[in-house]
Design a protein around this motif. Structure first.
Motif, PDB file in Angstrom:
ATOM      1  N   GLY A 189      -3.716   4.136   1.376  1.00 51.05           N
ATOM      2  CA  GLY A 189      -4.747   3.382   0.681  1.00 51.05           C
ATOM      3  C   GLY A 189      -4.637   3.392  -0.832  1.00 51.05           C
ATOM      4  N   TRP A 190      -3.438   3.601  -1.347  1.00 55.30           N
ATOM      5  CA  TRP A 190      -3.236   3.647  -2.790  1.00 55.30           C
ATOM      6  C   TRP A 190      -2.446   2.432  -3.264  1.00 55.30           C
ATOM      7  CZ3 TRP A 190      -5.993   7.194  -5.283  1.00 55.30           C
ATOM      8  CH2 TRP A 190      -6.492   8.254  -4.526  1.00 55.30           C
ATOM      9  N   ASP A 222       0.859  -1.182   0.000  1.00 56.28           N
ATOM     10  CA  ASP A 222       0.000   0.000   0.000  1.00 56.28           C
ATOM     11  C   ASP A 222       0.894   1.231   0.000  1.00 56.28           C
ATOM     12  OD1 ASP A 222      -2.583  -1.097   0.004  1.00 56.28           O
ATOM     13  OD2 ASP A 222      -2.468  -1.476   2.147  1.00 56.28           O
ATOM     14  N   GLN A 257      -7.160   3.841  -5.889  1.00 60.12           N
ATOM     15  CA  GLN A 257      -7.574   3.476  -4.540  1.00 60.12           C
ATOM     16  C   GLN A 257      -7.436   1.965  -4.391  1.00 60.12           C
ATOM     17  OE1 GLN A 257     -10.008   5.169  -6.587  1.00 60.12           O
ATOM     18  NE2 GLN A 257     -10.764   6.897  -5.409  1.00 60.12           N
ATOM     19  N   ARG A 258      -6.820   1.528  -3.282  1.00 57.30           N
ATOM     20  CA  ARG A 258      -6.560   0.102  -3.058  1.00 57.30           C
ATOM     21  C   ARG A 258      -7.831  -0.731  -3.214  1.00 57.30           C
ATOM     22  NH1 ARG A 258      -2.915  -3.581  -3.731  1.00 57.30           N
ATOM     23  NH2 ARG A 258      -1.332  -2.269  -2.838  1.00 57.30           N
ATOM     24  N   GLU A 259      -8.950  -0.243  -2.701  1.00 58.41           N
ATOM     25  CA  GLU A 259     -10.187  -1.023  -2.768  1.00 58.41           C
ATOM     26  C   GLU A 259     -10.750  -1.147  -4.188  1.00 58.41           C
ATOM     27  OE1 GLU A 259     -11.459   3.211  -1.707  1.00 58.41           O
ATOM     28  OE2 GLU A 259      -9.894   1.845  -0.998  1.00 58.41           O
TER      29      GLU A 259
END
Length: 135
Positions: free
Chosen positions: A70-71, A23, A116-118
């Protein structure tokens, strides 16, 4: 120095996106602040308002640097020439159609997209679709 690919069709067909596990975060050093010893950012962007550091989020936290975590980093493995036209527009458009933001850093050999990680799995699917059925 070696020259990269400039043909857009070839770039898209050969871009092979790779999702990195770590992350990342975007941190900011105030004007005049020195780089903390031992911190090795992936990218550094110097602006009038301060210096943006893109680094593993854990490293930014360890050094006490305020950041947005969170990237996910996606690297396009095709060697794109810095003067190539249309690659950034093509992948940014494909991601935008899915409502995914794309923060792009271009290196000498490759483009790197921070999403965005999600949304990373969706971004990978959109990039694979853009590359075509052979990808």
């Amino acid at each position: 120095m070696d020259k990269g690919e400039t043909d857009l069709a070839t770039l898209l067909r050969c871009m092979v996106p790779v999702l990195h596990d770590q992350d990342h975060g975007f941190g900011l050093l105030a004007v005049g602040m020195a780089m903390p010893a031992g911190l090795a950012p992936f990218a550094i962007v110097a602006e009038a308002e301060g210096t943006t550091l893109i680094a593993p989020a854990a490293d930014l936290a360890r050094h006490g640097i305020a950041h947005r975590a969170g990237w996910a980093r996606i690297s396009l493995t095709v060697h794109s020439d810095l003067a190539a036209v249309g690659l950034t527009a093509a992948f940014a458009t494909a991601l935008a159609r899915q409502g995914i933001s794309a923060n792009v850093v271009a290196g000498w050999h490759h483009d790197h997209i921070f999403v965005q990680r999600e949304r990373a799995a969706e971004a990978m699917a959109a990039l694979a679709a853009l590359a075509g059925p052979e990808a």
